[in-house]
Design an enzyme around this catalytic site. Structure first.
Site, short mmCIF file in Angstrom:
data_model
loop_
_atom_site.label_atom_id
_atom_site.label_comp_id
_atom_site.label_asym_id
_atom_site.label_seq_id
_atom_site.Cartn_x
_atom_site.Cartn_y
_atom_site.Cartn_z
N ASP A 366 39.55 46.58 40.71
CA ASP A 366 40.23 45.30 40.84
C ASP A 366 41.51 45.40 40.02
O ASP A 366 41.51 46.05 38.97
CB ASP A 366 39.34 44.18 40.30
CG ASP A 366 40.05 42.84 40.28
OD1 ASP A 366 40.51 42.40 41.34
OD2 ASP A 366 40.17 42.26 39.18
N LYS A 367 42.60 44.79 40.48
CA LYS A 367 43.87 44.95 39.75
C LYS A 367 43.95 44.09 38.50
O LYS A 367 44.03 44.59 37.37
CB LYS A 367 45.07 44.62 40.65
CG LYS A 367 46.42 44.76 39.93
CD LYS A 367 47.59 44.32 40.78
CE LYS A 367 47.74 42.82 40.79
NZ LYS A 367 48.25 42.25 39.53
N THR A 368 43.90 42.79 38.68
CA THR A 368 44.18 41.86 37.59
C THR A 368 43.07 41.87 36.55
O THR A 368 41.90 41.62 36.86
CB THR A 368 44.37 40.43 38.14
OG1 THR A 368 45.37 40.46 39.15
CG2 THR A 368 44.80 39.49 37.03
N THR A 513 43.48 43.88 45.43
CA THR A 513 44.22 42.81 44.78
C THR A 513 44.51 41.69 45.77
O THR A 513 44.66 41.92 46.97
CB THR A 513 45.54 43.32 44.17
OG1 THR A 513 46.22 42.22 43.56
CG2 THR A 513 46.44 43.94 45.23
N GLY A 514 44.59 40.49 45.25
CA GLY A 514 44.99 39.35 46.07
C GLY A 514 46.49 39.21 46.15
O GLY A 514 47.01 38.38 46.90
N LYS A 541 36.31 40.85 49.14
CA LYS A 541 36.30 42.11 48.37
C LYS A 541 35.08 42.97 48.71
O LYS A 541 35.19 44.19 48.83
CB LYS A 541 36.35 41.81 46.88
CG LYS A 541 37.70 41.29 46.41
CD LYS A 541 37.73 41.09 44.90
CE LYS A 541 39.11 40.64 44.44
NZ LYS A 541 39.18 40.43 42.98
N ASP A 560 36.09 42.61 36.83
CA ASP A 560 35.83 41.84 35.62
C ASP A 560 34.46 41.19 35.59
O ASP A 560 34.10 40.52 34.63
CB ASP A 560 36.93 40.78 35.41
CG ASP A 560 36.99 39.76 36.53
OD1 ASP A 560 36.02 39.69 37.32
OD2 ASP A 560 37.99 39.03 36.62
N ASP A 564 34.43 39.20 40.96
CA ASP A 564 34.17 40.48 41.64
C ASP A 564 32.68 40.72 41.86
O ASP A 564 32.29 41.79 42.31
CB ASP A 564 34.75 41.63 40.82
CG ASP A 564 36.25 41.54 40.67
OD1 ASP A 564 36.91 41.23 41.66
OD2 ASP A 564 36.75 41.76 39.56
#
Length: 727
Positions: A366-368, A513-514, A541, A560, A564
């Protein structure tokens, strides 16, 4: 606040685990006691044994009337007292219809005792009470060592429990401070933590600032600077400052308590490799008992040897085949690896999934908050005039934005350490802010403000930054456009290093990522990803993870642990990263305490190392038996090679000890290069004392093994004082 002298408060909240530990301690003490008593009884048994008397040529000198009855009495004591744990184990295994190592040992010593006793009371043959006695001694010693090894492998949990102090300095409503037991703390209580003390509960700092050492909890060796509103973890050690915290988690709800539960569950959980070991042990039991019977039949019926010789061969086969090493091969590695992982901030919830980690072919991040810090930060600065430098532009912009609470404004304000005093601050609705700074009119504004004021912006660099999905704001000084500042979600400095390490291991690295495609592409290019999926909604996701799995590869998902969760559950290995004190992430197989992608690399390396140790132990245990059983049966008798029961027991015990030692040699690879461990830049607010302290800690951690002398590190400290820790 010192730990309680006997049992810390937290330890009392986990009676099942400590009962388990006390059980092992009691067994170790029992085997030790039985071993020493049996050994004392064995010495006269050896002296009175006819076979040994003849071997040393003192048969007639030592022999006396009734000596065999005395020998029988001594051997009976050894058999019933020293051999009782094995006889008791035989009953338990037969009752549960699960014959194993206790069955083998009990059958071996019972056969030896019954046959030798029959010889004493009239049967023709040889007594080998001395083999019985030494066999029991070696078996007791082996079990004593095993129990100590198992206890040692779980010491990390006891160490975690002892991290908690016994009491806390509770701030009372009238402002006074009262020392109370941890059991009396409740959520939202205010607690004072003095310099050097252990933090008694999870909480949030409401007053004070200090560096907190969380090494035993997170594996992070460098103390973490904490200030108001930061979270602290119970069991961590406060540094030089005084703190007041609001309690947020106590007892079973605390981070440390959850860590202990997770580690205990993981240690007690069985894995696929454990099942393989148990299956092998059962087959070995059948082979041992069948092999003993066949050996007896061959030597007695086909080869025409005397009964004593045939029984001795059969007994030796059963002793050699005892699956002690096999039974210990996997559980010890499980215990060691789980405790080792926990001590480094890697919390294993699912052993089978952890073992599968060694086979992972693709990792989706996951990006953020995982690859990035989840907050805006300055990434680029553009200058449109030679009348100003980058540092001054930052200071002007930061001075204005320091008075705003907008996330972009806070990011710009945090980018400059020193700010100018300002006058006449005013927000420009939806467009930015302005103020008088050093007698100049400074505005920090959006592109919309430029369009509104008809200020031309034709610099191609701005469009390039926008194409990367970055937010660009502009700085005007006295009405003149002087520069632009670009902001984006800050990429973690460890992300690029982690991706490079994973790709070097042959693992595909992907990102979910969104954010829009431009942002995803920029992040992907910055850290070297193989693939990315942009504009993915949280509910989609899991479908993306399934899509990658449909390619026929084993997939790990790293996120996180909150939004997720479905993706973590869908993945073959779910890794919750940066869980902090919220460790109860039900959908993750592994929880990483720190927000550090490099811990994913450490996790996969530990999985490979753990599996390697398991296989080494299984190969050693089964390979040893495959070699030793034919030898014990007399396969090399024609060449004069025979194994006695006592020597067989000694070799078996040696195999067990080797397996135990091999498990304890498991390590977590994080890299040993001291220079790589150096902080890369001086943090804002670092005092000379803190820099010196870090230099000394680095020496203590790395200096010895890397061949550096203390003088080398003292010199490095001086350089750090001058230039910051980048040296």
């Amino acid at each position: 606040m010192e730990p309680h002298s006997d049992q810390p408060e937290l330890a009392q909240e986990h009676p099942p685990h400590h009962d388990h530990q006390n059980h092992h301690a009691h067994m170790a003490a029992d085997f030790r006691k039985r071993f020493w008593i049996a050994l004392v009884l064995t010495l006269p048994t050896l002296v009175l044994s006819p076979m040994l008397q003849e071997l040393v040529g003192l048969r007639e000198a030592i022999r006396f009337s009734g000596d065999l009855y005395v020998l029988f009495g001594l051997s009976s004591a050894v058999f019933w007292y020293g051999g009782w744990p094995f006889l008791e184990g035989l009953y338990g295994e037969l009752k549960s219809r699960q014959p194993g190592m206790m069955t083998l040992v009990a059958v071996a010593i019972t056969t030896a005792y019954a046959y030798s006793s029959a010889v004493v009371f009239g049967l023709t043959g040889k007594v080998f009470f001395w083999e019985l006695a030494t066999l029991v001694d070696v078996m007791l010693l082996g079990h004593w060592i095993e129990m100590k090894s198992v206890m040692g492998a779980s010491k990390a949990l006891e160490a975690l429990a002892k991290l908690m102090p016994s009491d806390a300095h509770k701030r009372m409503p009238d402002g006074s401070v009262k020392d109370v037991p941890l059991s009396e703390l409740a959520v939202d209580d205010r607690v004072l933590i003095k310099p050097g003390e252990k933090i008694p509960a999870d909480g949030v700092i409401v007053e004070g600032e200090s560096a907190v050492n969380e090494a035993m909890l997170t594996g992070e060796s460098t103390p973490v600077n904490k200030k108001t509103d930061d979270k602290v973890i119970g069991g961590a050690i406060n540094g030089e400052g005084s703190l007041t915290i609001a309690v947020k988690g106590t007892g079973k709800d605390s981070f440390l308590s959850q860590v202990i539960d997770l580690v205990k569950q993981a240690q007690e959980s069985k894995s696929k490799t454990q099942d393989l070991a148990n299956t092998a042990a059962k087959w070995l039991t059948v082979i041992a008992l069948g092999g003993g019977a066949i050996t007896l039949f061959i030597w007695l019926g086909l080869m025409g040897k005397e009964l004593s010789f045939a029984i001795e061969r059969a007994v030796t086969v059963m002793v050699i085949a005892c699956p002690h090493a096999l039974g210990l091969a996997v559980p010890l590695v499980v215990a060691v690896s789980t405790a080792l992982a926990a001590g480094n901030g890697l919390l294993i919830r699912n052993r089978s999934a952890f073992e599968q980690a060694r086979n992972v072919q693709a990792i989706i991040f996951d990006k953020t908050g995982t690859l990035t810090e989840g907050r805006f930060g300055v990434t680029d600065t553009l200058l449109f005039s030679q009348d100003i430098d980058e540092d001054t532009l930052h200071r002007y912009a930061a001075s204005v934005e320091a008075n705003s609470e907008h996330p972009i404004a806070r990011a710009i304000a945090d980018a400059a350490d020193n700010k100018f005093p300002i006058e006449n601050f005013r927000g420009i609705a939806g467009k930015g802010a302005e103020a008088r700074v050093e007698g100049k009119d400074v505005k920090v504004v959006s592109p919309g403000y430029l369009r509104e004021q008809n200020i031309a912006m034709t610099d191609a660099r701005v469009e390039e930054l926008k194409a990367q999905g970055k937010t660009v704001v502009f700085v005007l000084i006295d009405g003149q456009l002087q520069g632009a500042i670009a902001l984006a979600d800050i990429i973690r400095p460890e992300s690029k290093q982690a991706i490079a390490a994973l790709k070097a291991m042959g693992i595909q690295c992907m990102m979910l990522t969104g954010d829009n495609k431009q942002v995803a592409e920029w992040v992907s290019n910055q850290i070297g990803l193989d693939e990315y999926f942009a504009e993915v909604l949280p509910q989609d996701k899991a479908a993306k993870v399934k899509e990658v799995q449909s390619r026929g590869i084993l997939v790990a998902m790293t996120g996180d642990g909150v939004n997720d969760a479905p993706a973590l559950a869908q993945a073959d290995l779910g890794i919750a990263i940066g869980a902090g004190s919220d460790v109860a992430v039900e959908t993750a197989d592994v929880i990483l305490v720190r927000s550090n992608p490099l811990d994913v690399v450490a996790l996969l390396k530990l999985s490979k190392a753990t599996y390697g140790k398991m296989i080494q132990n299984l190969v050693w245990a089964t390979g040893y038996n495959a070699f030793a059983i034919p030898l014990a049966g007399g396969a090399m008798y024609a060449w004069g090679v025979l194994l006695s029961p006592a020597l067989g027991a000694a070799l078996m015990a040696a195999s067990t000890v080797i397996v135990a030692i091999n498990a304890r040699l498991l390590t977590l690879s994080r890299g040993s290069d001291a220079t790589a461990a150096m902080p890369k830049g001086k943090k804002a607010g670092d005092s000379q004392q803190q820099i010196a302290k870090r230099a000394y800690e680095l020496y203590e951690q790395h200096g010895h093994q890397d061949g550096h002398t203390k003088q080398d590190w003292l010199q490095a400290e001086q350089e750090m004082k001058k230039n910051g820790p980048q040296t």
